[in-house]
Scaffold this motif. Structure first.
Motif, PDB file in Angstrom:
ATOM      1  N   THR A 137      -1.400   3.237  -4.673  1.00 59.27           N
ATOM      2  CA  THR A 137      -1.484   1.854  -5.144  1.00 59.27           C
ATOM      3  C   THR A 137      -1.815   0.949  -3.967  1.00 59.27           C
ATOM      4  OG1 THR A 137       0.856   1.334  -4.757  1.00 59.27           O
ATOM      5  CG2 THR A 137       0.277   2.304  -6.885  1.00 59.27           C
ATOM      6  N   GLU A 138      -2.473  -0.155  -4.284  1.00 60.39           N
ATOM      7  CA  GLU A 138      -2.751  -1.166  -3.263  1.00 60.39           C
ATOM      8  C   GLU A 138      -2.775  -2.531  -3.929  1.00 60.39           C
ATOM      9  OE1 GLU A 138      -5.786  -1.274   0.395  1.00 60.39           O
ATOM     10  OE2 GLU A 138      -6.772  -1.749  -1.504  1.00 60.39           O
ATOM     11  N   MET A 139      -2.111  -3.489  -3.300  1.00 59.19           N
ATOM     12  CA  MET A 139      -2.123  -4.877  -3.752  1.00 59.19           C
ATOM     13  C   MET A 139      -2.632  -5.726  -2.587  1.00 59.19           C
ATOM     14  SD  MET A 139       1.676  -4.920  -5.548  1.00 59.19           S
ATOM     15  CE  MET A 139       1.506  -6.574  -6.240  1.00 59.19           C
ATOM     16  N   LYS A 199       0.854  -1.190   0.000  1.00 59.82           N
ATOM     17  CA  LYS A 199       0.000   0.000   0.000  1.00 59.82           C
ATOM     18  C   LYS A 199       0.888   1.238   0.000  1.00 59.82           C
ATOM     19  CE  LYS A 199      -4.275   1.752   1.993  1.00 59.82           C
ATOM     20  NZ  LYS A 199      -5.326   1.489   3.001  1.00 59.82           N
ATOM     21  N   ARG A 200       0.549   2.176  -0.894  1.00 59.91           N
ATOM     22  CA  ARG A 200       1.269   3.445  -0.972  1.00 59.91           C
ATOM     23  C   ARG A 200       0.268   4.554  -1.276  1.00 59.91           C
ATOM     24  NH1 ARG A 200       6.783   3.126  -4.198  1.00 59.91           N
ATOM     25  NH2 ARG A 200       7.282   4.688  -2.607  1.00 59.91           N
ATOM     26  N   PHE A 201       0.474   5.692  -0.631  1.00 57.21           N
ATOM     27  CA  PHE A 201      -0.444   6.802  -0.883  1.00 57.21           C
ATOM     28  C   PHE A 201       0.119   8.164  -0.486  1.00 57.21           C
ATOM     29  CE2 PHE A 201      -1.372   4.917   3.219  1.00 57.21           C
ATOM     30  CZ  PHE A 201      -1.381   6.011   4.086  1.00 57.21           C
ATOM     31  N   THR A 260      -5.159  -2.259  -7.167  1.00 52.21           N
ATOM     32  CA  THR A 260      -5.955  -1.038  -7.313  1.00 52.21           C
ATOM     33  C   THR A 260      -5.018   0.144  -7.490  1.00 52.21           C
ATOM     34  OG1 THR A 260      -7.702  -1.934  -5.887  1.00 52.21           O
ATOM     35  CG2 THR A 260      -7.715   0.445  -6.279  1.00 52.21           C
ATOM     36  N   LEU A 261      -5.237   0.916  -8.547  1.00 52.41           N
ATOM     37  CA  LEU A 261      -4.384   2.049  -8.897  1.00 52.41           C
ATOM     38  C   LEU A 261      -5.204   3.333  -8.879  1.00 52.41           C
ATOM     39  CD1 LEU A 261      -2.790   0.369 -12.054  1.00 52.41           C
ATOM     40  CD2 LEU A 261      -1.909   0.279  -9.707  1.00 52.41           C
ATOM     41  N   THR A 262      -4.617   4.388  -8.338  1.00 47.80           N
ATOM     42  CA  THR A 262      -5.289   5.691  -8.290  1.00 47.80           C
ATOM     43  C   THR A 262      -4.377   6.743  -8.899  1.00 47.80           C
ATOM     44  OG1 THR A 262      -6.430   5.074  -6.242  1.00 47.80           O
ATOM     45  CG2 THR A 262      -6.397   7.409  -6.815  1.00 47.80           C
ATOM     46  N   ALA A 263      -4.907   7.479  -9.875  1.00 54.73           N
ATOM     47  CA  ALA A 263      -4.145   8.537 -10.527  1.00 54.73           C
ATOM     48  C   ALA A 263      -4.331   9.858  -9.780  1.00 54.73           C
ATOM     49  CB  ALA A 263      -4.581   8.690 -11.977  1.00 54.73           C
ATOM     50  N   PHE A 264      -3.510  10.845 -10.118  1.00 57.12           N
ATOM     51  CA  PHE A 264      -3.596  12.143  -9.451  1.00 57.12           C
ATOM     52  C   PHE A 264      -4.875  12.890  -9.793  1.00 57.12           C
ATOM     53  CE2 PHE A 264       0.813  11.420  -8.464  1.00 57.12           C
ATOM     54  CZ  PHE A 264       1.004  12.128  -7.277  1.00 57.12           C
ATOM     55  N   ASP A 265      -5.536  12.529 -10.889  1.00 59.48           N
ATOM     56  CA  ASP A 265      -6.805  13.179 -11.214  1.00 59.48           C
ATOM     57  C   ASP A 265      -7.989  12.502 -10.529  1.00 59.48           C
ATOM     58  OD1 ASP A 265      -7.101  10.817 -12.611  1.00 59.48           O
ATOM     59  OD2 ASP A 265      -7.212  11.737 -14.597  1.00 59.48           O
ATOM     60  N   GLY A 266      -7.710  11.482  -9.707  1.00 56.65           N
ATOM     61  CA  GLY A 266      -8.767  10.809  -8.961  1.00 56.65           C
ATOM     62  C   GLY A 266      -9.327   9.567  -9.620  1.00 56.65           C
ATOM     63  N   SER A 267      -8.954   9.295 -10.855  1.00 58.76           N
ATOM     64  CA  SER A 267      -9.460   8.106 -11.538  1.00 58.76           C
ATOM     65  C   SER A 267      -8.831   6.851 -10.927  1.00 58.76           C
ATOM     66  CB  SER A 267      -9.170   8.184 -13.037  1.00 58.76           C
ATOM     67  OG  SER A 267      -7.789   8.368 -13.279  1.00 58.76           O
ATOM     68  N   VAL A 268      -9.597   5.758 -10.976  1.00 57.11           N
ATOM     69  CA  VAL A 268      -9.193   4.501 -10.343  1.00 57.11           C
ATOM     70  C   VAL A 268      -9.352   3.355 -11.348  1.00 57.11           C
ATOM     71  CG1 VAL A 268      -9.650   2.871  -8.466  1.00 57.11           C
ATOM     72  CG2 VAL A 268      -9.870   5.333  -8.060  1.00 57.11           C
ATOM     73  N   ALA A 269      -8.416   2.441 -11.339  1.00 58.41           N
ATOM     74  CA  ALA A 269      -8.496   1.250 -12.190  1.00 58.41           C
ATOM     75  C   ALA A 269      -8.036   0.041 -11.388  1.00 58.41           C
ATOM     76  CB  ALA A 269      -7.645   1.419 -13.442  1.00 58.41           C
ATOM     77  N   GLN A 270      -8.470  -1.147 -11.825  1.00 60.00           N
ATOM     78  CA  GLN A 270      -8.118  -2.368 -11.122  1.00 60.00           C
ATOM     79  C   GLN A 270      -7.723  -3.475 -12.100  1.00 60.00           C
ATOM     80  OE1 GLN A 270     -11.570  -3.236  -8.590  1.00 60.00           O
ATOM     81  NE2 GLN A 270     -10.458  -2.452  -6.821  1.00 60.00           N
ATOM     82  N   ALA A 271      -6.869  -4.346 -11.616  1.00 62.26           N
ATOM     83  CA  ALA A 271      -6.516  -5.571 -12.334  1.00 62.26           C
ATOM     84  C   ALA A 271      -6.614  -6.725 -11.344  1.00 62.26           C
ATOM     85  CB  ALA A 271      -5.115  -5.489 -12.915  1.00 62.26           C
ATOM     86  N   ARG A 272      -7.245  -7.806 -11.748  1.00 59.03           N
ATOM     87  CA  ARG A 272      -7.405  -8.965 -10.872  1.00 59.03           C
ATOM     88  C   ARG A 272      -6.753 -10.181 -11.516  1.00 59.03           C
ATOM     89  NH1 ARG A 272     -13.376 -10.366  -9.530  1.00 59.03           N
ATOM     90  NH2 ARG A 272     -13.367 -10.778 -11.787  1.00 59.03           N
ATOM     91  N   ASN A 312      -0.905   0.093   9.186  1.00 60.75           N
ATOM     92  CA  ASN A 312      -2.032   1.014   9.072  1.00 60.75           C
ATOM     93  C   ASN A 312      -1.772   2.124   8.056  1.00 60.75           C
ATOM     94  OD1 ASN A 312      -4.166   0.235  11.046  1.00 60.75           O
ATOM     95  ND2 ASN A 312      -2.434   0.328  12.460  1.00 60.75           N
ATOM     96  N   GLY A 313      -0.590   2.108   7.465  1.00 65.06           N
ATOM     97  CA  GLY A 313      -0.239   3.135   6.482  1.00 65.06           C
ATOM     98  C   GLY A 313       0.387   2.496   5.266  1.00 65.06           C
ATOM     99  N   GLU A 314       1.566   2.978   4.878  1.00 61.96           N
ATOM    100  CA  GLU A 314       2.288   2.399   3.748  1.00 61.96           C
ATOM    101  C   GLU A 314       3.105   1.200   4.214  1.00 61.96           C
ATOM    102  OE1 GLU A 314       2.838   5.922   0.546  1.00 61.96           O
ATOM    103  OE2 GLU A 314       4.582   5.474   1.779  1.00 61.96           O
ATOM    104  N   SER A 315       3.075   0.130   3.424  1.00 62.76           N
ATOM    105  CA  SER A 315       3.765  -1.073   3.889  1.00 62.76           C
ATOM    106  C   SER A 315       3.956  -2.080   2.758  1.00 62.76           C
ATOM    107  CB  SER A 315       2.981  -1.736   5.023  1.00 62.76           C
ATOM    108  OG  SER A 315       1.713  -2.171   4.565  1.00 62.76           O
ATOM    109  N   TRP A 316       4.886  -3.029   3.026  1.00 65.20           N
ATOM    110  CA  TRP A 316       5.088  -4.221   2.200  1.00 65.20           C
ATOM    111  C   TRP A 316       5.024  -5.394   3.160  1.00 65.20           C
ATOM    112  CZ3 TRP A 316       5.252  -5.307  -2.875  1.00 65.20           C
ATOM    113  CH2 TRP A 316       5.793  -6.531  -3.292  1.00 65.20           C
ATOM    114  N   LEU A 317       4.142  -6.355   2.901  1.00 66.43           N
ATOM    115  CA  LEU A 317       3.909  -7.447   3.846  1.00 66.43           C
ATOM    116  C   LEU A 317       5.125  -8.340   4.010  1.00 66.43           C
ATOM    117  CD1 LEU A 317       1.818  -8.884   5.674  1.00 66.43           C
ATOM    118  CD2 LEU A 317       1.242 -10.302   3.697  1.00 66.43           C
ATOM    119  N   GLY A 318       5.844  -8.630   2.939  1.00 64.53           N
ATOM    120  CA  GLY A 318       7.021  -9.490   3.023  1.00 64.53           C
ATOM    121  C   GLY A 318       6.953 -10.632   2.029  1.00 64.53           C
ATOM    122  N   ASN A 319       8.042 -10.833   1.276  1.00 63.49           N
ATOM    123  CA  ASN A 319       8.055 -11.855   0.234  1.00 63.49           C
ATOM    124  C   ASN A 319       7.948 -13.269   0.787  1.00 63.49           C
ATOM    125  OD1 ASN A 319       8.243  -9.973  -1.789  1.00 63.49           O
ATOM    126  ND2 ASN A 319      10.477 -10.060  -1.931  1.00 63.49           N
TER     127      ASN A 319
END
Length: 343
Positions: free
Chosen positions: A333-335, A167-169, A215-227, A190-197
């Motif tokens: 970003t969030e995975m 998670k990054r924001f 889940t991806l978020t652009a600076f204009d607020g648009s959101v896209a996802q890949a599963r 609770n914030g930005e993190s990497w769980l661990g490989n």
């Protein structure tokens, strides 16, 4: 809130009330209290603090998230759950509360239930297991998906239980880490993190399979996802090679396209990309690189965080199948992963 029940019995002409209180792990995080001039204080978890039987220190929120109920803040960290209950004016813990009209009456209680066996913290198999057990609030939970307990952030907002793995924001955590850090995990759950490989490998190498949602978020607020409906990570001996299925798009979302390929993981001190250059060192973050350009590596979500979308080529957070250019960075970003069947 702790789950409890009350049992009323009549013994020897006396009315007796027996209260059973189940165990509840209470995680105390920290965050700025805006009503107190932004001072960082301990915040109590939702629910009745008098039901807390175990106490644990959580992470830090850079801001107070929206809540249905007004949060309760305290300035001093209690030593244990009993200390917390005392600060909140809770009655002394007891498994039996007796109300009787005769002070000389005695009740045999050897067959009555006690709380002694319920004081262990609640541990779930994974976040989906927590959700299935009516834990619908996103937050840090203790899980045990492969025989080892650890804390993870569970996202319950999609009516499912996802383990957040990245998670990054806001750029508060530096993702230019070495192999050991990426192996063990880093940051604030609770914030930005990497769980661990290593956790990723242990979790996803089991049967049944896990899915990955990006889940991806652009600076204009648009959101896209890949599963990715079938997602796994190999072992340390295989340099935590990623194995994603082809990407699809969840319903009612914008497609982010396929930004992941089966590649080994690289950090600045462990170079496993396909080229002559050290991509993790050049791009300041560990990732599953092929070569150091979007022509070969279509994504890098662990690169340098930028406060603006405009960056020097590749030196940012990008997913080119969606945002199209390696000189345009993402805002957030969030995975997250979820077991697709009963685990």
């Amino acid at each position: 809130m702790g789950v409890g029940w009350m049992w009323n019995v009549i013994v020897a002409g006396c009315f007796v009330t027996v209260t059973w209180v189940s165990a509840r792990m209470c995680v105390l995080g920290t965050e700025p209290d805006e009503s107190f001039g932004g001072k960082v204080r301990f915040v109590l978890p939702p629910g009745d603090p008098c039901s807390c039987t175990e106490l644990k220190l959580g992470g830090h929120n850079s801001y107070a998230p929206p809540r249905n109920d007004k949060p309760v803040y305290i300035d001093n960290l209690p030593m244990d759950a009993e200390g917390l209950r005392k600060t909140q004016g809770c009655p002394e813990e007891s498994t039996r509360r007796e109300s009787t009209q005769m002070s000389t009456s005695k009740v045999e209680t050897s067959d009555l239930p006690t709380t002694r066996e319920t004081l262990a913290p609640v541990v779930y198999t994974d976040c989906q297991d927590a959700f299935n057990n009516r834990q619908t609030t996103s937050g840090v939970y203790t899980i045990e998906p492969y025989g080892v307990e650890f804390d993870a952030y569970c996202d319950m907002t999609t009516e499912k239980g996802y383990i957040v793995i990245q998670k990054r924001f806001d750029g508060s955590v530096d993702f230019n880490k070495n192999w050991a850090d990426y192996q063990n995990g880093f940051g604030d759950l609770n914030g930005e993190s990497w769980l661990g490989n290593e956790k990723l490998h242990q979790i996803t190498s089991q049967s049944p399979k896990y899915e990955l949602l990006v889940t991806l978020t652009a600076f204009d607020g648009s959101v896209a996802q890949a599963r990715y409906s079938d997602f796994s990570v190999k072992s340390n001996e295989d340099n935590y090679e990623i194995n994603p299925s082809s990407a699809d798009t969840p319903e009612n979302t914008v497609s982010a396209g396929n930004g992941l390929e089966s590649k080994q993981f690289s950090t600045f001190d462990h170079d496993h990309d396909d080229g002559d250059l050290n991509c993790a060192e050049l791009l300041s973050g560990g990732w599953w690189f092929s070569h150091c350009s979007d022509s070969y590596t279509p994504s890098n979500l662990n690169g340098v965080y930028s406060d603006t979308p405009n960056i020097a080529g590749y030196l940012g957070i990008y997913w080119t199948p969606w945002n199209g250019y390696s000189d345009v960075s993402l805002k957030a970003t969030e995975m997250k992963i979820r077991c697709l069947e009963d685990c």
